[in-house]
Scaffold this motif. Structure first.
Motif, PDB file in Angstrom:
ATOM      1  N   UNK A   3     -47.764  -4.987 -49.267  1.00 45.03           N
ATOM      2  CA  UNK A   3     -48.665  -4.057 -48.579  1.00 45.03           C
ATOM      3  C   UNK A   3     -49.644  -4.912 -47.797  1.00 45.03           C
ATOM      4  N   UNK A   4     -49.662  -4.725 -46.489  1.00 43.03           N
ATOM      5  CA  UNK A   4     -50.597  -5.451 -45.628  1.00 43.03           C
ATOM      6  C   UNK A   4     -51.727  -4.497 -45.286  1.00 43.03           C
ATOM      7  N   UNK A  24     -41.068  -1.578 -34.491  1.00 45.27           N
ATOM      8  CA  UNK A  24     -40.389  -0.875 -35.577  1.00 45.27           C
ATOM      9  C   UNK A  24     -41.129  -0.798 -36.893  1.00 45.27           C
ATOM     10  N   UNK A  25     -42.432  -1.037 -36.895  1.00 47.78           N
ATOM     11  CA  UNK A  25     -43.217  -0.945 -38.123  1.00 47.78           C
ATOM     12  C   UNK A  25     -44.027   0.342 -38.120  1.00 47.78           C
ATOM     13  N   UNK A  45     -52.659   0.277 -43.023  1.00 46.94           N
ATOM     14  CA  UNK A  45     -51.865   0.011 -44.214  1.00 46.94           C
ATOM     15  C   UNK A  45     -50.409  -0.073 -43.771  1.00 46.94           C
ATOM     16  N   UNK A  46     -49.798  -1.236 -43.966  1.00 48.76           N
ATOM     17  CA  UNK A  46     -48.413  -1.451 -43.542  1.00 48.76           C
ATOM     18  C   UNK A  46     -47.614  -1.931 -44.744  1.00 48.76           C
ATOM     19  N   UNK A  47     -46.651  -1.124 -45.152  1.00 50.48           N
ATOM     20  CA  UNK A  47     -45.743  -1.544 -46.211  1.00 50.48           C
ATOM     21  C   UNK A  47     -44.520  -2.184 -45.580  1.00 50.48           C
ATOM     22  N   UNK A  53     -43.306 -10.102 -43.408  1.00 53.74           N
ATOM     23  CA  UNK A  53     -44.764 -10.271 -43.411  1.00 53.74           C
ATOM     24  C   UNK A  53     -45.218 -11.145 -42.246  1.00 53.74           C
ATOM     25  N   UNK A  54     -44.549 -12.243 -41.994  1.00 55.07           N
ATOM     26  CA  UNK A  54     -44.974 -13.140 -40.913  1.00 55.07           C
ATOM     27  C   UNK A  54     -44.875 -12.459 -39.548  1.00 55.07           C
ATOM     28  N   UNK A  55     -43.893 -11.586 -39.366  1.00 59.07           N
ATOM     29  CA  UNK A  55     -43.769 -10.855 -38.094  1.00 59.07           C
ATOM     30  C   UNK A  55     -44.944  -9.896 -37.904  1.00 59.07           C
ATOM     31  N   UNK A  56     -45.307  -9.179 -38.967  1.00 59.10           N
ATOM     32  CA  UNK A  56     -46.459  -8.274 -38.883  1.00 59.10           C
ATOM     33  C   UNK A  56     -47.736  -9.071 -38.633  1.00 59.10           C
ATOM     34  N   UNK A  57     -47.886 -10.200 -39.314  1.00 60.18           N
ATOM     35  CA  UNK A  57     -49.080 -11.035 -39.113  1.00 60.18           C
ATOM     36  C   UNK A  57     -49.177 -11.522 -37.666  1.00 60.18           C
TER      37      UNK A  57
END
Length: 109
Positions: A3-4, A24-25, A45-47, A53-57
């Motif tokens: 969970x980010x 696509x998130x 909040x991103x599950x 995780x690195x792509x979302x970051x």
């Protein structure tokens, strides 16, 4: 699964939201308020799976830039108001405060 939790300035929230959807998130957006400047923030909040995780970051880093802004401090409560002289102060705003949490279980009903 992770969970980010990303707290971003309102000015950056639209750009981040669009970038997450484009890649696509899915995210849940919550209105929040910062403590020091009492400015509006958005908490995302991103599950996601561990390997994403690195792509979302990276998306967060590209979408949420820090910048400097002049602000006038708010008068401290309980102090003598007549002795408080609010001088504008340059502060760094924007960017993102990001927390990555382990998720033990996820259920969708």
């Amino acid at each position: 699964m992770k969970m980010i939790v990303a707290v971003v300035q309102d000015k950056d929230s639209g750009r981040l939201s669009q970038a997450l959807v484009k890649n696509g998130f899915r995210a849940t957006k919550l209105a929040s308020t910062g403590g020091f400047m009492r400015a509006g923030n958005t908490t995302f909040l991103v599950g996601t799976e561990d390997e994403q995780v690195s792509e979302v970051m990276d998306i967060i880093k590209q979408s949420c830039k820090s910048r400097k802004q002049m602000v006038t401090p708010v008068s401290p409560l309980g102090s003598a108001v007549d002795s408080f002289l609010p001088y504008p102060v340059e502060v760094q705003v924007g960017g993102a405060a990001v927390f990555v949490l382990d998720v033990e279980q996820f259920h969708s009903y």
